[in-house]
Design a protein around this motif. Sequence first.
Motif, PDB file in Angstrom:
ATOM      1  N   LEU A  45       0.869  -1.372  -0.041  1.00 36.60           N
ATOM      2  CA  LEU A  45      -0.017  -0.088  -0.104  1.00 36.60           C
ATOM      3  C   LEU A  45       0.971   1.291  -0.021  1.00 36.60           C
ATOM      4  N   GLY A  46       2.003   0.973  -0.132  1.00 37.39           N
ATOM      5  CA  GLY A  46       2.792   2.405  -0.219  1.00 37.39           C
ATOM      6  C   GLY A  46       3.626   2.860   0.979  1.00 37.39           C
ATOM      7  N   VAL A  47       3.718   1.951   2.081  1.00 37.81           N
ATOM      8  CA  VAL A  47       4.356   2.501   3.280  1.00 37.81           C
ATOM      9  C   VAL A  47       5.942   2.339   2.936  1.00 37.81           C
ATOM     10  N   THR A  48       6.681   3.257   3.216  1.00 33.15           N
ATOM     11  CA  THR A  48       8.116   3.341   3.162  1.00 33.15           C
ATOM     12  C   THR A  48       8.784   3.431   4.244  1.00 33.15           C
ATOM     13  N   LEU A  49       8.013   3.644   5.639  1.00 31.33           N
ATOM     14  CA  LEU A  49       8.959   4.078   6.832  1.00 31.33           C
ATOM     15  C   LEU A  49       8.246   2.767   7.790  1.00 31.33           C
ATOM     16  N   ILE A  50       9.050   2.001   8.172  1.00 29.60           N
ATOM     17  CA  ILE A  50       8.491   0.997   9.530  1.00 29.60           C
ATOM     18  C   ILE A  50       9.405   1.262  10.631  1.00 29.60           C
TER      19      ILE A  50
END
Length: 279
Positions: A45-50
Amino acid sequence: MTSTVFRFDQGLAVRRLGFGAMHLPTEPGPAHEAALTVVRRAVELGVTLIDTAYLYGGGANEELLAEALHPYPDGLLITTKVGVARSGAGGEWKLDGRPAVLRTQVEQGLRRLRLERIELLQLHRIDPETPLADQLGTLRDLRAEGKIGRIGLSEVTVAELDQARRIVDVASVQNRYNVLDREHEPVLEACERAGIAFLPWRPVAAGSSGAKAEIAAVAAEVGATPTQVLLAWLLGRSPVMLPIPGTARLDHLEENLAAEGLHLGQTHRARLDRLHEPA
């Protein structure tokens, strides 16, 4: 229009609405498999920071992320935290920023995450029993060695942030903050002035019955859920704000990420601004 991207520097940009991995179950079984699915879906879904930490299961959370996502897609930033260890007299968790402990935790984190470099490494808490210069000096050395890229802090005051910035460049601060709990407003403002990323933990809070009712009323008026309203308020609060809501459920994940497209008008924001509840 509010930007959906935060740029740490020319070499690193992330989507501002990230994902906190703390609550993901790591024990073997169906819940573990579901956790893998949630993390993979977040990236789809496009998350790039975890966000993760050694404290979350003594490294088990880091291992879960590697199991779910390695080899990592381009542009994905996994930030982890060090500085808490089972070094109490009875083996309990305590703040531990001794240089040898920090170095070991970073090197073990690299192994668990299957990374050659941790692009953003945060000090989970400042250890009051170890000189700050020793703690940050160790992280600065690790950065010089190429094992970490950027250094962040967590749960700091404005004075501590100022002191830290005299020792090392600070890329991020992770403090508790939400529409009802703004104790660290001065820290957020300091980060905004300096262009430092501010990662609010506990970004969603229900509050008193009056606050719940007002948040629910705003949500009904804008056609969103209360959680989406709270996340949208954060995103609109400051361009350096990088919320990291966490969940172990797919439906909640998708609800959270949809908040990025929610626009709150000035009237709704003003009503939410008035909800600040003193600690």
